[in-house]
Design an enzyme around this catalytic site. Structure first.
Site, PDB file in Angstrom:
ATOM      1  CB  SER A  97      -0.885  -0.106   1.291  1.00  0.00           C
ATOM      2  OG  SER A  97      -1.602   0.947   1.064  1.00  0.00           O
ATOM      3  CG  HIS A 101       0.795  13.161   0.830  1.00  0.00           C
ATOM      4  ND1 HIS A 101      -0.549  13.517   0.186  1.00  0.00           N
ATOM      5  CD2 HIS A 101       0.565  12.082   1.655  1.00  0.00           C
ATOM      6  CE1 HIS A 101      -1.151  12.640   1.035  1.00  0.00           C
ATOM      7  NE2 HIS A 101      -0.482  11.924   1.904  1.00  0.00           N
ATOM      8  CG  HIS A 111      -3.992   5.054  -2.162  1.00  0.00           C
ATOM      9  ND1 HIS A 111      -5.286   4.252  -3.150  1.00  0.00           N
ATOM     10  CD2 HIS A 111      -3.657   4.410  -1.409  1.00  0.00           C
ATOM     11  CE1 HIS A 111      -5.616   3.435  -2.221  1.00  0.00           C
ATOM     12  NE2 HIS A 111      -4.721   3.202  -1.407  1.00  0.00           N
ATOM     13  CG  ASN A 113      -4.320  -1.609  -1.233  1.00  0.00           C
ATOM     14  OD1 ASN A 113      -5.388  -2.066  -1.408  1.00  0.00           O
ATOM     15  ND2 ASN A 113      -3.591  -1.881  -0.317  1.00  0.00           N
ATOM     16  CG  HIS A 180     -18.222  13.944   5.347  1.00  0.00           C
ATOM     17  ND1 HIS A 180     -17.366  12.969   5.184  1.00  0.00           N
ATOM     18  CD2 HIS A 180     -17.072  14.970   5.608  1.00  0.00           C
ATOM     19  CE1 HIS A 180     -16.269  13.168   5.046  1.00  0.00           C
ATOM     20  NE2 HIS A 180     -15.989  14.346   5.437  1.00  0.00           N
ATOM     21  N   GLY A 263      -4.592  -5.051  14.989  1.00  0.00           N
ATOM     22  CA  GLY A 263      -3.351  -4.879  15.668  1.00  0.00           C
ATOM     23  C   GLY A 263      -2.151  -4.666  14.904  1.00  0.00           C
ATOM     24  N   GLY A 264      -2.167  -4.078  13.405  1.00  0.00           N
ATOM     25  CA  GLY A 264      -1.105  -3.788  12.786  1.00  0.00           C
ATOM     26  C   GLY A 264      -0.371  -2.672  13.396  1.00  0.00           C
ATOM     27  NE  ARG A 265       6.422   0.230  12.874  1.00  0.00           N
ATOM     28  CZ  ARG A 265       6.960   1.245  12.073  1.00  0.00           C
ATOM     29  NH1 ARG A 265       6.500   1.358  11.197  1.00  0.00           N
ATOM     30  NH2 ARG A 265       7.800   1.901  12.765  1.00  0.00           N
TER      31      ARG A 265
END
Length: 307
Positions: A97, A101, A111, A113, A180, A263-265
Protein backbone atom coordinates in the site's frame (compact mmCIF):
# COMPACT_ATOMS: atom_id res chain seq x y z
CA UNK A 1 -13.48 -22.68 -3.80
CA UNK A 2 -10.22 -24.24 -5.02
CA UNK A 3 -7.44 -25.12 -2.61
CA UNK A 4 -4.53 -22.63 -2.48
CA UNK A 5 -1.10 -24.18 -2.02
CA UNK A 6 1.69 -22.77 0.12
CA UNK A 7 3.78 -22.25 -3.03
CA UNK A 8 1.01 -20.05 -4.51
CA UNK A 9 0.96 -17.96 -1.34
CA UNK A 10 4.76 -17.62 -1.54
CA UNK A 11 4.43 -16.60 -5.20
CA UNK A 12 2.12 -13.73 -4.25
CA UNK A 13 4.43 -12.65 -1.43
CA UNK A 14 7.49 -12.67 -3.71
CA UNK A 15 5.65 -10.52 -6.25
CA UNK A 16 4.57 -8.01 -3.58
CA UNK A 17 8.08 -7.66 -2.14
CA UNK A 18 9.47 -7.13 -5.65
CA UNK A 19 6.74 -4.58 -6.40
CA UNK A 20 7.66 -2.60 -3.28
CA UNK A 21 11.30 -2.61 -4.43
CA UNK A 22 10.52 -1.48 -7.98
CA UNK A 23 8.11 1.29 -6.95
CA UNK A 24 10.58 2.67 -4.38
CA UNK A 25 13.38 2.59 -6.98
CA UNK A 26 11.20 4.42 -9.53
CA UNK A 27 10.16 7.13 -7.06
CA UNK A 28 13.73 7.60 -5.76
CA UNK A 29 14.98 8.09 -9.30
CA UNK A 30 12.38 10.82 -9.78
CA UNK A 31 13.55 12.59 -6.63
CA UNK A 32 17.22 13.16 -7.48
CA UNK A 33 18.98 11.63 -4.50
CA UNK A 34 16.31 11.33 -1.76
CA UNK A 35 16.09 7.80 -0.36
CA UNK A 36 13.50 5.67 1.39
CA UNK A 37 14.23 4.77 5.00
CA UNK A 38 13.09 1.24 5.86
CA UNK A 39 11.54 0.05 9.12
CA UNK A 40 11.08 -3.70 9.48
CA UNK A 41 8.43 -4.55 12.08
CA UNK A 42 6.87 -7.59 13.71
CA UNK A 43 3.27 -8.03 14.83
CA UNK A 44 2.79 -9.77 18.19
CA UNK A 45 -0.16 -11.86 16.93
CA UNK A 46 1.72 -13.05 13.84
CA UNK A 47 3.49 -11.63 10.81
CA UNK A 48 4.95 -8.20 10.19
CA UNK A 49 6.18 -6.07 7.35
CA UNK A 50 8.56 -3.48 6.06
CA UNK A 51 7.60 0.18 5.85
CA UNK A 52 9.55 2.55 3.65
CA UNK A 53 9.17 6.30 3.91
CA UNK A 54 10.85 9.11 1.97
CA UNK A 55 10.54 12.57 3.52
CA UNK A 56 11.44 16.04 2.28
CA UNK A 57 12.82 15.05 -1.09
CA UNK A 58 13.04 17.61 -3.89
CA UNK A 59 9.88 16.27 -5.51
CA UNK A 60 8.05 14.35 -2.78
CA UNK A 61 7.26 15.91 0.59
CA UNK A 62 6.35 12.46 1.87
CA UNK A 63 6.12 9.10 0.13
CA UNK A 64 5.25 5.91 2.00
CA UNK A 65 5.40 2.43 0.45
CA UNK A 66 4.39 -0.32 2.87
CA UNK A 67 4.53 -4.11 2.59
CA UNK A 68 2.77 -6.19 5.24
CA UNK A 69 2.01 -9.86 5.75
CA UNK A 70 -0.06 -10.53 8.84
CA UNK A 71 -1.76 -13.70 10.06
CA UNK A 72 -3.76 -14.89 13.04
CA UNK A 73 -6.68 -16.90 14.38
CA UNK A 74 -9.35 -14.20 14.72
CA UNK A 75 -10.37 -11.55 12.22
CA UNK A 76 -11.28 -8.02 13.32
CA UNK A 77 -14.93 -6.83 13.19
CA UNK A 78 -14.24 -4.74 10.05
CA UNK A 79 -13.57 -8.00 8.16
CA UNK A 80 -16.41 -10.15 9.51
CA UNK A 81 -19.23 -7.55 9.66
CA UNK A 82 -20.23 -8.12 6.03
CA UNK A 83 -18.68 -11.60 5.76
CA UNK A 84 -19.95 -13.69 8.71
CA UNK A 85 -18.64 -16.83 6.96
CA UNK A 86 -15.11 -15.65 7.90
CA UNK A 87 -15.80 -16.06 11.64
CA UNK A 88 -13.64 -18.68 13.35
CA UNK A 89 -11.12 -18.99 10.53
CA UNK A 90 -7.35 -18.59 10.54
CA UNK A 91 -6.35 -15.82 8.14
CA UNK A 92 -3.43 -14.37 6.21
CA UNK A 93 -3.48 -10.90 4.65
CA UNK A 94 -0.63 -9.48 2.59
CA UNK A 95 -0.27 -6.44 0.43
CA UNK A 96 1.59 -3.36 -0.74
CA UNK A 97 0.00 0.00 0.00
CA UNK A 98 1.40 3.41 -0.86
CA UNK A 99 0.53 7.10 -0.77
CA UNK A 100 2.62 9.84 -2.38
CA UNK A 101 2.33 13.49 -1.30
CA UNK A 102 4.38 15.80 -3.58
CA UNK A 103 5.68 19.27 -2.65
CA UNK A 104 4.39 20.99 -5.79
CA UNK A 105 0.61 21.64 -5.72
CA UNK A 106 0.51 21.08 -9.49
CA UNK A 107 1.59 17.45 -8.98
CA UNK A 108 -1.33 15.28 -7.77
CA UNK A 109 -1.25 13.08 -4.71
CA UNK A 110 -1.59 9.41 -5.63
CA UNK A 111 -2.43 6.15 -3.92
CA UNK A 112 -2.12 2.49 -4.89
CA UNK A 113 -2.76 -0.77 -3.12
CA UNK A 114 -2.69 -4.45 -4.08
CA UNK A 115 -3.50 -7.23 -1.65
CA UNK A 116 -4.26 -10.92 -1.15
CA UNK A 117 -6.38 -12.44 1.59
CA UNK A 118 -7.01 -16.06 2.58
CA UNK A 119 -9.06 -17.49 5.47
CA UNK A 120 -8.89 -21.22 6.25
CA UNK A 121 -10.64 -23.73 8.51
CA UNK A 122 -9.89 -27.42 8.81
CA UNK A 123 -12.25 -29.58 6.75
CA UNK A 124 -13.59 -26.61 4.75
CA UNK A 125 -12.57 -24.95 1.50
CA UNK A 126 -10.47 -21.81 1.93
CA UNK A 127 -12.01 -18.39 1.29
CA UNK A 128 -9.58 -16.18 -0.63
CA UNK A 129 -9.52 -13.13 -2.87
CA UNK A 130 -7.41 -10.37 -4.40
CA UNK A 131 -8.12 -6.66 -4.18
CA UNK A 132 -6.54 -3.30 -4.87
CA UNK A 133 -6.44 -0.39 -7.27
CA UNK A 134 -5.01 3.09 -7.70
CA UNK A 135 -6.46 6.60 -7.68
CA UNK A 136 -5.30 10.16 -8.35
CA UNK A 137 -6.03 13.30 -6.32
CA UNK A 138 -5.12 16.48 -8.21
CA UNK A 139 -5.15 19.90 -6.56
CA UNK A 140 -5.09 21.83 -9.83
CA UNK A 141 -7.07 20.61 -12.83
CA UNK A 142 -5.31 19.33 -15.96
CA UNK A 143 -7.64 17.42 -18.22
CA UNK A 144 -4.80 15.74 -20.13
CA UNK A 145 -3.40 14.30 -16.87
CA UNK A 146 -6.74 12.76 -15.89
CA UNK A 147 -7.17 11.31 -19.40
CA UNK A 148 -3.62 9.85 -19.46
CA UNK A 149 -4.12 8.34 -15.98
CA UNK A 150 -7.33 6.62 -17.07
CA UNK A 151 -5.83 5.43 -20.36
CA UNK A 152 -3.14 3.59 -18.40
CA UNK A 153 -5.77 2.22 -16.00
CA UNK A 154 -7.72 0.91 -18.98
CA UNK A 155 -4.57 -0.63 -20.51
CA UNK A 156 -3.99 -2.50 -17.23
CA UNK A 157 -7.52 -3.98 -17.49
CA UNK A 158 -7.90 -4.63 -21.23
CA UNK A 159 -6.23 -8.09 -21.37
CA UNK A 160 -8.77 -9.32 -18.78
CA UNK A 161 -12.03 -8.45 -20.56
CA UNK A 162 -13.68 -5.52 -22.26
CA UNK A 163 -15.91 -4.54 -19.33
CA UNK A 164 -13.24 -4.80 -16.61
CA UNK A 165 -12.08 -1.17 -16.77
CA UNK A 166 -15.65 0.21 -16.74
CA UNK A 167 -16.62 -1.97 -13.77
CA UNK A 168 -13.59 -1.12 -11.62
CA UNK A 169 -13.53 2.55 -12.65
CA UNK A 170 -17.15 2.89 -11.46
CA UNK A 171 -16.32 1.04 -8.23
CA UNK A 172 -13.42 3.45 -7.63
CA UNK A 173 -15.65 6.52 -8.13
CA UNK A 174 -18.14 5.07 -5.64
CA UNK A 175 -15.55 3.95 -3.08
CA UNK A 176 -13.39 7.12 -2.97
CA UNK A 177 -16.38 9.34 -2.32
CA UNK A 178 -16.79 11.59 0.72
CA UNK A 179 -20.51 11.47 1.44
CA UNK A 180 -20.34 14.26 4.01
CA UNK A 181 -18.76 16.58 1.40
CA UNK A 182 -20.60 15.26 -1.68
CA UNK A 183 -17.24 15.02 -3.47
CA UNK A 184 -15.10 12.30 -4.96
CA UNK A 185 -11.59 12.21 -3.48
CA UNK A 186 -10.14 13.05 -6.89
CA UNK A 187 -10.42 11.81 -10.48
CA UNK A 188 -10.55 8.13 -9.55
CA UNK A 189 -8.86 5.22 -11.28
CA UNK A 190 -9.47 1.57 -10.38
CA UNK A 191 -10.81 -0.22 -7.33
CA UNK A 192 -11.49 -3.96 -7.09
CA UNK A 193 -12.08 -6.38 -4.24
CA UNK A 194 -13.22 -9.97 -3.59
CA UNK A 195 -11.67 -11.08 -6.90
CA UNK A 196 -11.55 -14.89 -7.13
CA UNK A 197 -14.08 -15.98 -9.77
CA UNK A 198 -11.61 -16.21 -12.67
CA UNK A 199 -9.50 -18.62 -10.57
CA UNK A 200 -6.17 -18.08 -8.84
CA UNK A 201 -3.87 -17.64 -11.87
CA UNK A 202 -6.08 -15.11 -13.68
CA UNK A 203 -6.96 -13.18 -10.50
CA UNK A 204 -3.28 -13.01 -9.51
CA UNK A 205 -2.32 -11.90 -13.03
CA UNK A 206 -4.83 -9.05 -12.83
CA UNK A 207 -3.51 -7.90 -9.46
CA UNK A 208 0.01 -7.91 -10.93
CA UNK A 209 -1.14 -5.83 -13.90
CA UNK A 210 -2.65 -3.19 -11.60
CA UNK A 211 0.49 -3.06 -9.43
CA UNK A 212 2.85 -2.84 -12.41
CA UNK A 213 0.86 -0.10 -14.17
CA UNK A 214 0.81 2.31 -11.23
CA UNK A 215 4.18 3.97 -11.94
CA UNK A 216 3.45 3.95 -15.69
CA UNK A 217 0.37 6.03 -14.89
CA UNK A 218 1.89 8.35 -12.28
CA UNK A 219 5.49 9.16 -13.20
CA UNK A 220 4.73 10.90 -16.54
CA UNK A 221 2.40 13.30 -14.68
CA UNK A 222 5.06 13.97 -12.01
CA UNK A 223 7.68 14.63 -14.71
CA UNK A 224 5.38 17.04 -16.55
CA UNK A 225 4.32 19.10 -13.50
CA UNK A 226 7.10 19.01 -10.88
CA UNK A 227 8.96 22.09 -12.16
CA UNK A 228 5.83 24.28 -12.51
CA UNK A 229 6.25 27.54 -10.59
CA UNK A 230 3.79 28.05 -7.73
CA UNK A 231 3.19 30.51 -4.90
CA UNK A 232 1.60 30.82 -1.51
CA UNK A 233 -1.95 30.70 -2.89
CA UNK A 234 -1.39 27.30 -4.55
CA UNK A 235 0.38 25.89 -1.51
CA UNK A 236 -2.45 27.06 0.78
CA UNK A 237 -5.04 25.38 -1.43
CA UNK A 238 -3.02 22.15 -1.56
CA UNK A 239 -2.82 22.06 2.25
CA UNK A 240 -6.56 22.73 2.54
CA UNK A 241 -7.45 19.97 0.05
CA UNK A 242 -5.12 17.51 1.80
CA UNK A 243 -7.59 17.71 4.68
CA UNK A 244 -10.08 15.81 2.50
CA UNK A 245 -7.50 13.02 2.17
CA UNK A 246 -7.28 12.74 5.94
CA UNK A 247 -11.07 12.80 6.30
CA UNK A 248 -11.49 9.94 3.83
CA UNK A 249 -8.76 7.78 5.37
CA UNK A 250 -10.04 8.16 8.90
CA UNK A 251 -13.78 7.97 8.21
CA UNK A 252 -14.18 5.53 5.31
CA UNK A 253 -11.03 3.66 4.35
CA UNK A 254 -11.40 -0.10 4.90
CA UNK A 255 -7.67 -0.74 4.92
CA UNK A 256 -7.05 1.78 7.72
CA UNK A 257 -9.85 0.22 9.78
CA UNK A 258 -8.66 -3.35 9.16
CA UNK A 259 -5.07 -2.43 10.03
CA UNK A 260 -5.95 -0.70 13.30
CA UNK A 261 -8.48 -3.34 14.39
CA UNK A 262 -6.16 -6.24 13.58
CA UNK A 263 -3.31 -4.87 15.69
CA UNK A 264 -1.17 -3.71 12.77
CA UNK A 265 1.63 -1.22 13.23
CA UNK A 266 0.01 2.18 13.75
CA UNK A 267 2.90 4.20 12.27
CA UNK A 268 2.74 2.14 9.06
CA UNK A 269 -1.06 2.31 8.79
CA UNK A 270 -1.10 6.09 9.24
CA UNK A 271 1.86 6.82 6.95
CA UNK A 272 -0.76 7.72 4.32
CA UNK A 273 -1.41 10.97 6.18
CA UNK A 274 0.09 14.12 4.64
CA UNK A 275 2.82 15.73 6.77
CA UNK A 276 1.21 19.23 6.71
CA UNK A 277 -2.55 19.92 6.43
CA UNK A 278 -4.82 22.94 6.95
CA UNK A 279 -8.52 23.06 7.70
CA UNK A 280 -10.44 26.31 7.13
CA UNK A 281 -13.91 27.01 8.41
CA UNK A 282 -16.60 27.12 5.70
CA UNK A 283 -14.16 27.97 2.89
CA UNK A 284 -15.17 28.08 -0.77
CA UNK A 285 -13.18 29.00 -3.89
CA UNK A 286 -13.43 32.29 -5.78
CA UNK A 287 -15.77 32.15 -8.74
CA UNK A 288 -14.12 31.15 -12.05
CA UNK A 289 -10.76 30.48 -10.34
CA UNK A 290 -8.70 27.34 -11.09
CA UNK A 291 -9.70 26.12 -7.62
CA UNK A 292 -13.39 26.54 -8.53
CA UNK A 293 -12.82 24.54 -11.73
CA UNK A 294 -11.50 21.64 -9.63
CA UNK A 295 -14.71 21.63 -7.57
CA UNK A 296 -17.04 22.07 -10.53
CA UNK A 297 -15.49 19.70 -13.08
CA UNK A 298 -13.21 17.24 -11.26
CA UNK A 299 -14.71 16.21 -7.92
CA UNK A 300 -17.49 14.01 -9.28
CA UNK A 301 -17.61 10.84 -11.36
CA UNK A 302 -16.81 11.54 -15.00
CA UNK A 303 -15.99 9.44 -18.06
CA UNK A 304 -12.50 10.71 -18.85
CA UNK A 305 -11.99 8.47 -21.86
CA UNK A 306 -14.75 10.10 -23.94
CA UNK A 307 -13.06 13.50 -23.53
Amino acid sequence: MAHISQSQIEQVKAFLLGLQDSICAGLQQEDDGAVFVEDAWDRAEGGGGRSRVLTNGKTFEQAGVNFSHVFGHKLPPSATAKRPELEGRDFQAMGVSLVIHPHNPYVPTSHANVRFFIAEKEGEDPIWWFGGGFDLTPYYPFKEDAIAWHKTAKAACDPFGEDVYDTYKKWCDEYFYLKHRDETRGVGGLFFDDLNEPGFEQSFAFMQSVGENYLKAYLPIVQKRKATAYGERERDFQLYRRGRYVEFNLVYDRGTLFGLQSGGRTESILMSMPPVVHWKYDWSPEENSPEAVLYKDYLHARDWLVE
